[in-house]
Motif scaffolding. Structure first.
Motif, PDB file in Angstrom:
ATOM      1  N   UNK A 112      41.816  61.180 -16.123  1.00 16.93           N
ATOM      2  CA  UNK A 112      42.324  60.632 -14.871  1.00 16.93           C
ATOM      3  C   UNK A 112      42.525  61.720 -13.813  1.00 16.93           C
ATOM      4  N   UNK A 113      42.881  62.932 -14.226  1.00 16.15           N
ATOM      5  CA  UNK A 113      43.071  64.002 -13.244  1.00 16.15           C
ATOM      6  C   UNK A 113      41.741  64.362 -12.581  1.00 16.15           C
ATOM      7  N   UNK A 114      40.692  64.420 -13.374  1.00 13.99           N
ATOM      8  CA  UNK A 114      39.372  64.723 -12.802  1.00 13.99           C
ATOM      9  C   UNK A 114      38.938  63.627 -11.848  1.00 13.99           C
ATOM     10  N   UNK A 115      39.192  62.375 -12.240  1.00 15.95           N
ATOM     11  CA  UNK A 115      38.820  61.265 -11.362  1.00 15.95           C
ATOM     12  C   UNK A 115      39.582  61.346 -10.042  1.00 15.95           C
ATOM     13  N   UNK A 116      40.887  61.594 -10.112  1.00 17.71           N
ATOM     14  CA  UNK A 116      41.697  61.640  -8.896  1.00 17.71           C
ATOM     15  C   UNK A 116      41.269  62.786  -7.992  1.00 17.71           C
ATOM     16  N   UNK A 117      40.859  63.911  -8.570  1.00 18.40           N
ATOM     17  CA  UNK A 117      40.365  65.012  -7.745  1.00 18.40           C
ATOM     18  C   UNK A 117      39.106  64.603  -6.986  1.00 18.40           C
ATOM     19  N   UNK A 118      38.207  63.886  -7.670  1.00 17.36           N
ATOM     20  CA  UNK A 118      36.994  63.419  -7.005  1.00 17.36           C
ATOM     21  C   UNK A 118      37.321  62.384  -5.937  1.00 17.36           C
ATOM     22  N   UNK A 119      38.301  61.547  -6.230  1.00 17.43           N
ATOM     23  CA  UNK A 119      38.702  60.520  -5.267  1.00 17.43           C
ATOM     24  C   UNK A 119      39.300  61.157  -4.017  1.00 17.43           C
ATOM     25  N   UNK A 120      40.120  62.183  -4.202  1.00 18.75           N
ATOM     26  CA  UNK A 120      40.777  62.831  -3.075  1.00 18.75           C
ATOM     27  C   UNK A 120      39.805  63.663  -2.237  1.00 18.75           C
ATOM     28  N   UNK A 121      38.839  64.297  -2.920  1.00 20.26           N
ATOM     29  CA  UNK A 121      37.892  65.154  -2.200  1.00 20.26           C
ATOM     30  C   UNK A 121      36.728  64.366  -1.604  1.00 20.26           C
ATOM     31  N   UNK A 122      36.468  63.166  -2.157  1.00 24.63           N
ATOM     32  CA  UNK A 122      35.320  62.382  -1.715  1.00 24.63           C
ATOM     33  C   UNK A 122      34.008  62.938  -2.214  1.00 24.63           C
ATOM     34  N   UNK A 123      34.080  63.799  -3.232  1.00 21.13           N
ATOM     35  CA  UNK A 123      32.887  64.443  -3.777  1.00 21.13           C
ATOM     36  C   UNK A 123      32.694  63.998  -5.223  1.00 21.13           C
ATOM     37  N   UNK A 124      31.786  63.078  -5.443  1.00 21.65           N
ATOM     38  CA  UNK A 124      31.567  62.494  -6.769  1.00 21.65           C
ATOM     39  C   UNK A 124      30.659  63.395  -7.606  1.00 21.65           C
ATOM     40  N   UNK A 125      31.107  63.706  -8.847  1.00 22.10           N
ATOM     41  CA  UNK A 125      30.346  64.596  -9.723  1.00 22.10           C
ATOM     42  C   UNK A 125      29.858  63.891 -10.985  1.00 22.10           C
ATOM     43  N   UNK A 126      29.977  62.575 -11.046  1.00 22.96           N
ATOM     44  CA  UNK A 126      29.587  61.870 -12.255  1.00 22.96           C
ATOM     45  C   UNK A 126      28.092  61.891 -12.499  1.00 22.96           C
ATOM     46  N   UNK A 127      27.716  61.797 -13.775  1.00 27.38           N
ATOM     47  CA  UNK A 127      26.295  61.707 -14.111  1.00 27.38           C
ATOM     48  C   UNK A 127      25.792  60.291 -13.875  1.00 27.38           C
ATOM     49  N   UNK A 128      24.549  60.028 -14.227  1.00 22.94           N
ATOM     50  CA  UNK A 128      23.961  58.722 -13.936  1.00 22.94           C
ATOM     51  C   UNK A 128      24.702  57.595 -14.642  1.00 22.94           C
TER      52      UNK A 128
END
Length: 237
Positions: A112-128
């Motif tokens: 959840x911490x990694x997800x929230x960081x992506x949500x806050x930065x607007x920079x998605x790092x997920x794979x396909x």
């Protein structure tokens, strides 16, 4: 004189609020601002909510926080998403769906911490696989998915080049960002290219000069992403 309470520091700012929808839903229930305020105080433990604050929300003077919006939706017997204007960010889409960050993180397969960081930065790092899961849990359309994962700017760059040069060379790069059927994408890129060339030459044929045509072409390129999705929708329904 308006006495409007600002959200407390513990409340995150709310998503974009649809003031007109809130007013319309309240009227449909035959409720006054005082009834809404009373319900939020008694049922949701928000003792500071007054009729003046409800009216301020409905007039766009201020917007409810995330907590206040959830309570307001409960009083108005609607989903929180019905009180949210068109979401633009990942967080706004999650709020519109009423999904907790923990649930999104679990479905996507990240902590959840990694997800929230992506949500806050607007920079998605997920794979396909994670990207597909994200689109599924938040029910994102392809245009929304491209926007919330930070790919819209790159898409705009590719589309501007495709419209102003040889569009055939941009089919594969665009497809990586917007995975559409190849035949549809080729038609759309060709249409954008032809439309742009039309803007660039239309005024010349009337003796308008290159300045007018240049301005028209520049405006077309400024709206290239919206023009792209509009052309896609014509072919996909």
């Amino acid at each position: 004189m308006w006495r409007v309470r600002h959200p407390s520091p513990s409340n995150q700012p709310g998503p974009p609020f649809d003031a007109l929808a809130a007013r319309r839903l309240r009227a449909a229930l035959g409720m006054g601002p005082e009834h809404v305020a009373h319900g939020m105080r008694v049922s949701y433990g928000l003792p500071y909510v007054t009729p003046d604050l409800v009216i301020a929300w409905e007039r766009g003077i201020t917007s409810p926080s995330s907590t206040e919006l959830t309570a307001l939706a409960g009083v108005l017997w609607c989903a929180p998403g019905e009180l949210i204007a068109r979401p633009r960010t990942l967080r706004e889409h999650r709020m519109a769906r009423g999904v907790a960050p923990e649930d999104v993180a679990r479905e996507v397969g990240v902590d959840v911490r990694s997800y929230l960081r992506m949500e806050e930065s607007g920079d998605w790092h997920g794979n396909e696989r994670q990207s597909v899961a994200l689109a599924d849990v938040l029910r994102l359309s392809l245009p929304d998915f491209v926007a919330v994962t930070g790919r819209e700017q790159r898409l705009a760059e590719l589309l501007r080049s495709a419209a102003s040069t040889r569009w055939q060379g941009y089919v594969r790069p665009v497809m990586k960002i917007a995975p559409l059927e190849r035949g549809i994408l080729e038609e759309v890129l060709q249409e954008l290219h032809e439309d742009y060339q039309g803007h660039m030459t239309a005024t010349l044929s009337w003796g308008g000069g290159s300045s007018d045509s240049s301005d028209s072409g520049r405006a077309f390129l400024d709206d290239i992403v919206d023009n792209f999705w509009s052309a896609v929708r014509k072919r996909t329904g």
